[in-house]
Each structure stands twice: as C-alpha cells, then as structure tokens.
Design an enzyme around this catalytic site. Structure first.
Site: not given
Ligand code: FPP
Length: 250
Positions: A26, A31, A39, A72, A74, A77, A196, A203-204, A215
């Site tokens: 997360d 970032w 994003r 499920t 996401n 977005r 996390r 835990l989402s 743990e």
């Molecule tokens: C959560 O951060 C991240 C995701 C929903 C996507 C994670 C996907 C990857 C890292 C890319 C592909 C993965 C692999 C294994 C190659 P967020 O976008 O919710 O961050 P925020 O809470 O700061 O908005």
C-alpha cells in the site's frame, strides 16, 4: 531477479524466521502524489519494490511471500489505473516465464481469475506449469489478483457445497484442514507475519481465513520506499513477539 545490493543483518534473522510473509503493498498512489507524478508511476515503483523484496525473501530463506496486488474492490479505480496495473503484471509475468526456472522461483496466483484478460490468464497458467516442475521447497511468490478474502471463502463454500451435492463430501467431515484445502492458499502454511506499509491500520479483505494467528506489523513507510532494512525491522519485530496460539506462556 536482480541481486540484492544492500547488506543487512541477515544473520540476526536466521533464527525463528517466518516461513511465510504476506504484504499489503500500500501507498503507491501517495508516493507518486508526493513527487507530483501520476499514480501509475507509484505502481511502477511498487512493482520494482516487489521484485526487490521477493529477491531478498528468497535470499534469506523465507519460503513463501504473498502480496496483495489487486483486490476485488480495486476495479472501482479509473480505467487508466487498472490498465496500468494489469500492464505491469503482464510485464513481470513475461519476465518471470523467462527466469523463474533458472532462479528457482515458483509463482502462483490467488484470486478469481475469471474476469482477468485471457492473455494474463494464459501467462498465469504458464507460470503455474513452470512452478510444477520446480522443487516444492523452492521459494514461492503468491500474487493476489482480483482477490478478496470474503470472495475466496465464498468460492470455497460453493465448491464444498457442490461436492456435498455430488455425494463426494459430507458436511460433518468438514474441519479446518479440509476447509483450507478449498482455498486459493491450499497446501501453503498460513502467514506467520503480515505487513502493511503506508500507515493504514486495517486488513482490507486480505487473507481473512489464513490470518487467524498471524502477527501484524504496520509501518508508515510507503510501499515503493520499503526496502530490505524495513523488512529486517518487520522480521525483528516478529521475532520479539510471544506467540501463544490461545494457550498460556510455558
Ligand atoms: C495499493 O496502493 C497498491 C495497489 C492497489 C496496486 C499494487 C500493484 C503493483 C505494485 C503492481 C503490480 C504488482 C506486481 C506483483 C508486479 P494505492 O494505490 O492504494 O496507494 P494509496 O493508498 O497511496 O493511494
């Protein structure tokens, strides 16, 4: 996978190392936002962090690493963001197909793959095939894609009910072990440690059945900034915990 460049306190970790670590990746969006980037740049950096942490886990002797890549929920977005995450998965899967046999890395997916593109599904099938030829003790990365803990449990219950209706199973024979064998994580020990990053304390919908005695480790570090030293800290915190599994201290 790239070699680990940083030297860390690996020796300190060897004792009581978790066999299975699970991570909610997360903070990619924040970032990127902090840097004035889209994003999707955060997800790109997050995917590199996955590669780096998986390599490190393998090198220090963690056997399983499970990451939450796409839930499920996401799909809510933007099409652009979902497309960018799927494109990243494709890129890393194509690379994995070429390197996993050489590097002794098994790769598996948790989640309902039915709404995933046929191209990605075919790649996931290919990585499963390659994994089947590797040794069961080789390092294994599990990527949760279109995954939700509740959805996983519902799919398991539906399949068990269907097996009962077909006369193959009896409701009274269902126990923890049999139920686990219906989950995406079948055959894999529950994670001892769930991490996390990014400061969120929930835990989402991640590994709801498997986390019964895990743990938890939370840190404010955003996932793209999470590195080997951060993992060392999480492991050290885990090693300092007293796990009683409902019993009392001996
Ligand atoms: C959560 O951060 C991240 C995701 C929903 C996507 C994670 C996907 C990857 C890292 C890319 C592909 C993965 C692999 C294994 C190659 P967020 O976008 O919710 O961050 P925020 O809470 O700061 O908005």
């Amino acid at each position: 996978m790239a070699n680990v460049s940083k030297t860390t306190d690996m020796a300190g970790q060897m004792k009581n190392l978790p066999r299975h670590i699970a991570i909610i990746m997360d903070g990619n969006g924040r970032w990127a936002q902090k840097r004035g980037l889209p994003r999707t740049a955060g997800h790109k950096a997050g995917a590199e962090t996955f590669r780096r942490i998986a390599t490190y886990c393998k090198n220090i002797g963690v056997q399983y690493l499970t990451v939450y890549a796409f839930s499920t929920e996401n799909w809510k977005r933007s099409t652009d963001e979902v497309g960018a995450i799927m494109a990243l998965l494709k890129k890393y899967l194509l690379e994995a197909v070429d390197t996993m046999e050489r590097d002794h890395i098994r790769l598996h997916f948790f989640g309902d793959m039915s709404p995933i593109s046929p191209e990605l599904r075919a790649l996931a099938y290919e990585t499963d095939e390659i994994s089947a030829h590797l040794a069961p003790g080789d390092f294994q990365a599990n990527v949760c894609l279109n995954y939700g803990g509740r959805d996983e449990i519902l799919r398991a219950v539906r399949q068990f009910a269907a097996d009962c209706a077909a006369g193959e199973k009896k409701p009274e024979e269902l126990d923890d072990a049999m139920f686990s064998s219906y989950l995406d994580s079948r055959g894999i020990p529950d994670p001892e440690l769930i991490i996390r990053p990014s400061g969120e304390l929930r835990l989402s919908n991640f590994l709801l059945w498997q986390c019964a005695y895990s743990e938890f480790y939370f840190t404010d570090v955003l996932w793209p900034d999470f590195d080997e030293e951060e993992l060392d800290k999480a492991i050290a915190a885990y090693q300092g915990r007293e796990r009683r599994f409902g019993g009392v201290k001996k």
